[in-house]
Write an enzyme that holds these catalytic residues in place. Structure first.
Site, PDB file in Angstrom:
ATOM      1  CG  HIS A 207      44.901  48.956  -8.866  1.00 52.58           C
ATOM      2  ND1 HIS A 207      44.999  49.344 -10.187  1.00 52.58           N
ATOM      3  CD2 HIS A 207      44.997  47.617  -8.853  1.00 52.58           C
ATOM      4  CE1 HIS A 207      45.144  48.277 -10.941  1.00 52.58           C
ATOM      5  NE2 HIS A 207      45.146  47.216 -10.158  1.00 52.58           N
TER       6      HIS A 207
ATOM      7  CG  ASP B 104      67.431  58.972  -2.113  1.00 52.34           C
ATOM      8  OD1 ASP B 104      67.161  58.482  -0.998  1.00 52.34           O
ATOM      9  OD2 ASP B 104      68.385  58.602  -2.805  1.00 52.34           O
TER      10      ASP B 104
ATOM     11  CE  LYS C 216      49.130  48.214 -10.393  1.00 56.07           C
ATOM     12  NZ  LYS C 216      47.996  48.574 -11.185  1.00 56.07           N
TER      13      LYS C 216
END
Length: 192
Positions: A127, A134, A129
């Site tokens: 779950h 960089d 996100k």
């Protein structure tokens, strides 16, 4: 020390002993002192358009973009990742295995240009996100990388510049990457 003397010592110093045990248990947390972070952006939906702020940061990537996505249906984000790959940026994506059946339209262009995609089926749901840009920028929040997140849902995400946070997220990302399985087939777009 005899048993009776040891028992007396323990009773007399019980609070000291408990304190030492607690301090020992908390010792691993001692290194988690506050770390500096620069907030580059904070976005909420509605209104729509947060995806443009995210793609602006993706378009600025120079070395790498690592993604952990529960849902990934945003064609705009997919296009930004393709542009990054075409600039020579290393792009890698972990998606939740169960929700991957809905991601074909956005995942197919990634696979076509050689972006490595893996499915994480190790958990009830993967779950996360998160995007790492960089090695010093973290994107995180409730915002799924989906069309619905930008156009229909109430979502949020923030973009932080922090070497410390990026390192911690990269360590977690690597754990998921290691057990996730390489994508072998892009799901066909579901018919409506």
């Amino acid at each position: 020390m005899q048993k009776s003397n040891l028992l007396k010592f323990i009773i007399k110093n019980k609070y000291l002993i408990v304190g030492l045990i607690v301090m020992g248990a908390l010792a691993p947390l001692a290194h988690t002192e506050p770390q500096p972070a620069e907030v580059l952006a904070v976005y909420f939906t509605p209104p729509t358009g947060a995806v443009h702020g995210l793609t602006k940061h993706l378009d600025g990537a120079k070395k790498s973009i690592r993604v952990m996505a529960y849902g990934f249906t945003s064609v705009e984000i997919s296009q930004a990742l393709v542009r990054a790959k075409q600039r020579g940026v290393l792009v890698e994506l972990i998606q939740d295995e169960k929700s991957s059946q809905n991601n074909g339209e956005a995942i197919a262009p990634l696979v076509e240009v050689g972006i490595f995609v893996r499915n994480d089926a190790e958990h009830a749901i993967q779950h996360n996100k998160v995007m790492l840009i960089d090695d010093d920028v973290v994107v995180t929040g409730s915002y799924n990388f989906t069309n619905s997140a930008d156009k229909r849902n109430a979502e949020n995400f923030m973009i932080l510049k922090s070497v410390y946070a990026a390192k911690r997220y990269a360590e977690n990302w690597a754990i998921h990457w290691a057990h996730a399985k390489p994508l072998t087939e892009v799901p066909k777009k579901k018919r409506r």
